[in-house]
Design an enzyme around this catalytic site. Structure first.
Site, short mmCIF file in Angstrom:
data_model
loop_
_atom_site.label_atom_id
_atom_site.label_comp_id
_atom_site.label_asym_id
_atom_site.label_seq_id
_atom_site.Cartn_x
_atom_site.Cartn_y
_atom_site.Cartn_z
N GLU A 120 18.61 29.61 22.21
CA GLU A 120 18.66 28.49 23.16
C GLU A 120 19.94 27.68 22.96
O GLU A 120 20.19 27.19 21.86
CB GLU A 120 17.46 27.56 22.94
CG GLU A 120 17.48 26.34 23.85
CD GLU A 120 16.46 25.27 23.45
OE1 GLU A 120 16.18 24.39 24.28
OE2 GLU A 120 15.97 25.31 22.31
N GLU A 150 9.03 19.78 27.14
CA GLU A 150 9.57 19.26 25.88
C GLU A 150 10.37 17.99 26.19
O GLU A 150 11.59 17.99 26.18
CB GLU A 150 10.45 20.30 25.19
CG GLU A 150 10.80 19.91 23.76
CD GLU A 150 11.78 20.87 23.11
OE1 GLU A 150 11.58 21.20 21.93
OE2 GLU A 150 12.76 21.27 23.78
#
Length: 268
Positions: free
Chosen positions: A145, A243
Site C-alpha cells: 500500500e 479506515e
C-alpha cells in the site's frame, strides 16, 4: 453494491476492542479489518467474529517497533530475519482467523540519500517477492500500500504509480495493490484514471475523507458516491475498508453509509 468493512483500529474506539466486533455487526457491517491484531487473545477474537458472523478481510504484518517509530521492515536492509519471523506470525494469524489478505508495510527510510534508497529498493523487492511466495503457499494474498508522506514522513512507498512499478518488477501472481483513496488523493490524485487502469491489480481498498482523514462524506474534496458507483460498475468484488477517524463518534458519522445498508438505523 460496494462491500464495506469496518476497520476496528479506527472505528468504535470508545469501546474495548472485542466489543467493537458486535458494534460493527450491529450497524450492518459484514466484514472487519484490523491494523495489528497481535496483542489480542486470538481465540477470543475468533469466537467474537464467529458469534457475529463477520469475516476478517485484512490485517497488517508486524511493523517492527511501532513505539520507536518503525512502520514496516520490508525496505530495511539487514532486518530480513525479523521480517520473515513477522511474516510467519502474520500468516499463522491469518490462517487461524480465515483472513485472506495481508498488508506488508515497507518502512521508514532516508528519502534524501540516493544510496540508502537504492539499497532499500533492492531489499524491498526481495522481501516482497518472498512474502508473495510464502503467502501463496499459505493461501493468503499479499498486498502493498502506498502511504502518503504527510501522515507518515519518510515512508518508502508513497505513490500508487510507484507501487505499480513494484508489482511489475516482482511479477508474482500473489502480489496485489491495496489502494487507499485517501492516501492516493494526498499524493497523486487522478483516482478515476488509476482505478480504471489498475482495478485488476487491486485486492483491497480503503477510504477516508480528504482533508482530515474523517468520514468519506460530502464534507471533503473527493466525490465518493461517484467513485463507489464507478468501482461497482467495473465489477470490483473486493472489500472497501473504512479506515478513517470519525469527527465525533463512529455511529453519528455513519450517515454517509446509509445508502449502502450501513448505519444507526440498520435492521438486522
Amino acid at each position: 453494491m460496494p462491500r464495506f468493512s469496518a476497520n476496528l483500529s479506527t472505528l468504535f474506539t470508545d469501546r474495548p476492542f472485542l466489543d467493537r466486533v458486535s458494534a460493527a455487526a450491529g450497524v450492518g457491517f459484514k466484514a472487519v479489518e484490523v491494523q495489528f491484531p497481535y496483542h489480542l487473545d486470538r481465540d477470543a477474537f475468533g469466537d467474537a467474529l464467529a458469534e457475529y458472523r463477520l469475516s476478517l478481510v485484512l490485517c497488517n504484518a508486524p511493523p517492527g517497533d511501532w513505539e520507536a517509530g518503525e512502520r514496516g521492515l520490508a525496505a530495511l536492509p539487514g532486518r530480513e530475519e525479523e521480517f520473515r519471523d513477522g511474516l510467519d506470525l502474520a500468516f499463522d494469524w491469518c490462517n487461524a482467523l480465515k483472513c485472506q489478505r495481508l498488508h506488508v508495510m515497507a518502512g521508514i527510510v532516508d528519502l534524501d540519500d540516493p544510496d540508502v534508497l537504492e539499497d532499500a529498493y533492492d531489499a524491498y523487492l526481495r522481501n516482497i517477492a518472498y512474502a508473495a511466495a510464502q503467502g501463496e503457499a499459505r493461501g493468503v494474498k499479499v498486498l502493498i500500500e502506498p502511504i502518503n508522506g504527510v501522515d507518515m514522513p519518510g515512508y518508502f512507498l508513497q505513490r500508487p504509480d510507484d507501487a505499480v512499478r513494484v508489482l511489475d518488477e516482482v511479477d508474482h501472481r500473489n502480489l496485489f495493490l491495496q489502494y487507499d483513496l485517501y492516501h492516493a488523493q494526498m499524493t497523486q490524485g487522478g483516482l478515476t484514471d488509476f482505478l480504471e487502469g489498475n482495478l485488476h491489480r487491486i485486492a483491497h481498498m480503503q477510504v477516508a475523507g480528504v482533508p482530515g482523514r474523517h468520514e468519506p462524506d460530502a464534507n471533503g474534496e473527493i466525490n465518493f458516491p461517484y467513485l463507489f458507483n464507478l468501482i461497482d460498475a467495473h465489477g470490483y468484488a473486493g472489500w472497501i475498508g473504512c479506515e478513517y477517524r470519525p469527527r465525533i463518534n463512529t455511529i453519528a458519522g455513519l450517515r454517509w453509509a446509509r445508502e449502502w445498508g450501513i448505519g444507526q438505523d440498520h435492521k438486522a
